[in-house]
Structure formats: C-alpha cells, structure tokens
Design a protein around this motif. Structure first.
Motif, short mmCIF file in Angstrom:
data_model
loop_
_atom_site.label_atom_id
_atom_site.label_comp_id
_atom_site.label_asym_id
_atom_site.label_seq_id
_atom_site.Cartn_x
_atom_site.Cartn_y
_atom_site.Cartn_z
N ARG A 1 27.50 -30.10 34.69
CA ARG A 1 28.60 -29.43 34.01
C ARG A 1 28.52 -29.65 32.50
O ARG A 1 28.59 -30.77 32.01
CB ARG A 1 29.95 -29.94 34.52
N ASP A 2 28.32 -28.56 31.77
CA ASP A 2 28.40 -28.55 30.31
C ASP A 2 27.53 -29.63 29.67
O ASP A 2 27.98 -30.41 28.82
CB ASP A 2 29.85 -28.71 29.84
N VAL A 3 26.26 -29.68 30.07
CA VAL A 3 25.33 -30.66 29.51
C VAL A 3 24.69 -30.08 28.25
O VAL A 3 24.12 -28.99 28.29
CB VAL A 3 24.24 -31.03 30.53
N SER A 4 24.79 -30.80 27.15
CA SER A 4 24.17 -30.39 25.89
C SER A 4 23.37 -31.57 25.34
O SER A 4 23.87 -32.70 25.29
CB SER A 4 25.22 -29.96 24.87
N LEU A 5 22.13 -31.29 24.94
CA LEU A 5 21.25 -32.35 24.46
C LEU A 5 20.18 -31.76 23.56
O LEU A 5 19.57 -30.76 23.89
CB LEU A 5 20.58 -33.05 25.66
N GLU A 6 19.97 -32.39 22.42
CA GLU A 6 18.90 -32.02 21.50
C GLU A 6 17.82 -33.10 21.58
O GLU A 6 18.11 -34.29 21.49
CB GLU A 6 19.41 -31.92 20.06
N VAL A 7 16.57 -32.68 21.76
CA VAL A 7 15.44 -33.61 21.82
C VAL A 7 14.47 -33.25 20.71
O VAL A 7 14.01 -32.11 20.61
CB VAL A 7 14.73 -33.53 23.19
N ALA A 8 14.17 -34.23 19.86
CA ALA A 8 13.28 -33.99 18.73
C ALA A 8 11.82 -33.96 19.19
O ALA A 8 11.46 -34.52 20.23
CB ALA A 8 13.47 -35.09 17.68
N ALA A 9 10.98 -33.30 18.42
CA ALA A 9 9.56 -33.25 18.72
C ALA A 9 8.98 -34.67 18.71
O ALA A 9 9.24 -35.45 17.81
CB ALA A 9 8.83 -32.40 17.69
N GLY A 10 8.22 -35.00 19.75
CA GLY A 10 7.59 -36.30 19.82
C GLY A 10 8.49 -37.42 20.28
O GLY A 10 8.06 -38.58 20.34
N GLU A 11 9.73 -37.11 20.63
CA GLU A 11 10.66 -38.14 21.05
C GLU A 11 10.45 -38.48 22.54
O GLU A 11 10.03 -37.64 23.32
CB GLU A 11 12.09 -37.66 20.84
N LEU B 1 11.24 -47.86 27.82
CA LEU B 1 10.39 -46.74 27.42
C LEU B 1 11.04 -45.78 26.42
O LEU B 1 10.34 -45.18 25.60
CB LEU B 1 9.96 -45.95 28.66
N GLY B 2 12.34 -45.60 26.47
CA GLY B 2 12.96 -44.52 25.72
C GLY B 2 13.23 -44.83 24.25
O GLY B 2 13.49 -45.98 23.88
N ASP B 3 13.16 -43.79 23.42
CA ASP B 3 13.75 -43.85 22.08
C ASP B 3 15.26 -43.76 22.20
O ASP B 3 15.99 -44.37 21.42
CB ASP B 3 13.26 -42.67 21.21
N ARG B 4 15.70 -42.96 23.18
CA ARG B 4 17.11 -42.88 23.52
C ARG B 4 17.25 -42.88 25.04
O ARG B 4 16.36 -42.41 25.74
CB ARG B 4 17.74 -41.58 22.97
N VAL B 5 18.37 -43.40 25.51
CA VAL B 5 18.70 -43.36 26.93
C VAL B 5 19.96 -42.51 27.08
O VAL B 5 21.00 -42.81 26.49
CB VAL B 5 18.95 -44.76 27.50
N VAL B 6 19.84 -41.43 27.85
CA VAL B 6 20.95 -40.53 28.11
C VAL B 6 21.49 -40.86 29.50
O VAL B 6 20.77 -40.77 30.49
CB VAL B 6 20.49 -39.05 28.06
N VAL B 7 22.75 -41.28 29.56
CA VAL B 7 23.36 -41.67 30.83
C VAL B 7 24.19 -40.51 31.37
O VAL B 7 25.10 -40.01 30.69
CB VAL B 7 24.26 -42.92 30.65
N LEU B 8 23.87 -40.09 32.59
CA LEU B 8 24.63 -39.03 33.25
C LEU B 8 25.67 -39.65 34.17
O LEU B 8 25.37 -40.58 34.93
CB LEU B 8 23.72 -38.11 34.06
N ALA B 9 26.88 -39.11 34.11
CA ALA B 9 27.94 -39.53 35.01
C ALA B 9 27.70 -38.92 36.39
O ALA B 9 26.96 -37.94 36.53
CB ALA B 9 29.29 -39.08 34.46
N PRO B 10 28.34 -39.48 37.44
CA PRO B 10 28.18 -38.93 38.79
C PRO B 10 28.65 -37.49 38.88
O PRO B 10 29.38 -37.00 38.02
CB PRO B 10 29.06 -39.85 39.65
N ARG B 11 28.23 -36.83 39.96
CA ARG B 11 28.44 -35.39 40.15
C ARG B 11 29.90 -34.97 39.93
O ARG B 11 30.81 -35.64 40.43
CB ARG B 11 28.01 -35.01 41.57
N PRO B 12 30.10 -33.89 39.18
CA PRO B 12 29.04 -33.09 38.54
C PRO B 12 28.48 -33.81 37.33
O PRO B 12 29.22 -34.38 36.52
CB PRO B 12 29.77 -31.81 38.13
N GLY B 13 27.14 -33.82 37.23
CA GLY B 13 26.47 -34.55 36.17
C GLY B 13 26.89 -34.06 34.79
O GLY B 13 26.92 -32.86 34.52
N ARG B 14 27.23 -34.99 33.94
CA ARG B 14 27.56 -34.71 32.54
C ARG B 14 27.25 -35.95 31.74
O ARG B 14 27.24 -37.05 32.28
CB ARG B 14 29.03 -34.32 32.41
#
Length: 273
Positions: free
Chosen positions: A33-43, A210-223
């Motif tokens: 639900r309404d997932v928005s994310l920007e990922v930089a080149a090489g990230e 491993l990550g430059d950033r860690v994006v945590v998704l909440a339980p369903r519906p994922g956001r």
C-alpha cells in the motif's frame, strides 16, 4: 547516497505510490500500500520485513515480472513495462538447469544480449572467476555445494552487466557459515561491479551488514515504516559499533506494534538514543 558510489548515474530507481492486491476466493487482499522509494545509482538497499509483508512482491514489480499494480516504477527515468536485460535477478533457490554445466547456465544470462560470441565468452569467463568458481565451469549443478550453486546463479545474474541486480533472499536456504561467507563475497562483488543492488531479506544482521540503507516494511499490507542509513565504512566488520546500534534500532521497529507512523529516516545516533 554513499559518496563512493556516485560515479555512475545508471541504475536509478523510483518507486512511487505503489499498491498491489490479489484476489483470493473472491476476496481482495492488499499486499502493498502506497510504497514510495528512491534508490540512487550504485546504492545497495536492503528491504527487510516479516514474512507476508510484500518484500518479494515488490521485487517482482521492480523486475517487471508483474505489471498488475497501481502507482509507477521507473529506472533511469523510464517506466518499467516488463523484464529487461538491464535488470538481473537472483532467487532464493539457484534455479540452475540440472542438465547444463556452470558455463552453460551462466551463458543463459547472455542469450539475448547484443554481443559478439567472443565478447560473450570473455564475460562468462570473467564472471565465473568473479564469484570464485574457477575450475568449476564444466561442473554440473549436482556436483556443486549449495553455496557454489548460488554463486553460479549470481554470476548468471551479473554476466550481462545489468544496471540493477535484484536479490530475493539469495542466502536463505544456506547454512549459517556459508551464508556469512557469501555475504562477505557479495559485498566484494558489489564493490567490483559498481551497480545498484536491492536485497530482500528477513535477516536483520544480513540487511544491516550489507545495505547502505535498510528499508523496513510493516506487516500486510506492506508499507514503509522506517528507513535506516548505515554509516559504517566498507569493507565492514560485523562487530562495528555503528552496525550494532542500527541493528538494535531496526529490531525495535520490527517489534513495535504501532506501524502507522509516518516514514522517517533513522541514523546510527538516533538508534543509540
């Protein structure tokens, strides 16, 4: 975006207001639900969350394997309308063809590539060496350990030199020692290839290491409930104090019952507070 990864502009991703649902027995089930994310080149971005939160579904949408969703996903400013050679993908299971050698399996990644045969041979050789499988090019999958088979799958995903490599819990079926070793090797491969990587995992330590950033998704519906910057320099050691602090902050987010707060970015200093 980490400073050391800024040389290229290829491999930028933009996920905007993406929602996804399935119909099961006539009932609608919202997965994202309404997932928005920007990922930089090489990230290197790790997407973390409990089972059923839509992590793998989001990866499939980015890969172009599933186009039935609301919102938009683009790469380098162009809408993703299907699968393409500029995005490689590695699954939890190696999915190697049992009747084909390592060389032949890796070569499948170049089947539709606009390259000469000699260039294809050179690329296959280079990527088999990159993942540490020198001497096993003519081996069959049944002759490989689980870790070696997954190395072959990674080589196949990279051989076409994609702008983005998508990894769907690639080490989930491996024993702890092999998993730890391949995490270190993946970090080295990422540094060598200089491409964007998105890792889906349910392992907090793996995501933070491993990550430059860690994006945590909440339980369903994922956001998205939190995004954590990982400030530790590379190559990393697992005992780095900043990794430990971020790990604790990520665990607090996962254990929290309230996942409805707005997205925020947590730093290592905030994680220690």
């Amino acid at each position: 975006m980490p400073a050391q990864r800024s040389a290229s502009t290829r491999g930028q991703l933009a996920v905007r207001d993406v929602s996804k649902s399935f119909t099961v027995n006539g009932a609608r089930i919202d997965v994202l639900r309404d997932v928005s994310l920007e990922v930089a080149a090489g990230e290197f971005v790790a997407i973390l969350g409990p089972s059923g939160c839509g992590k793998s579904t989001l990866l499939r949408l980015i890969s172009g394997l599933d186009r039935d969703y609301r919102g938009s996903i683009s790469q380098d400013g162009e809408a993703i309308t299907g699968t393409g050679l500029d995005r490689g993908i590695v699954f939890q299971e190696p999915r190697l063809f049992p009747w084909a050698t390592v060389w032949q399996n890796v070569a499948l990644g170049l089947k539709n590539a606009p390259m000469s045969e000699s260039a294809k041979r050179d690329s296959i050789t280079a990527h088999i060496a990159l993942v540490g499988l020198d001497g096993f090019a003519q081996a069959y999958p049944h002759q490989l350990s689980g870790g070696m088979a997954q190395r072959a799958a990674i080589a196949r995903g990279l051989v076409n030199r994609p702008r983005v490599l998508l990894l769907d819990e690639p080490f989930g079926a491996l024993d702890a020692l092999t998993r730890a070793r391949l995490q270190i090797e993946l970090q080295q491969i990422w540094a060598h290839e200089k491409i964007t990587m998105i890792l889906v995992t349910h392992d907090v330590d793996e995501a933070v290491f491993l990550g430059d950033r860690v994006v945590v998704l909440a339980p369903r519906p994922g956001r998205i409930s939190d995004i954590f910057d990982i400030p530790a320099p590379r190559p990393r050691t697992r005992g780095d104090d900043s990794l430990i602090r971020v790990r604790k902050a990520v665990l607090r987010t996962l254990e929290s019952d309230d996942t409805s707060e707005p997205i925020r970015t947590a730093t290592a200093a905030e994680g220690a507070a």
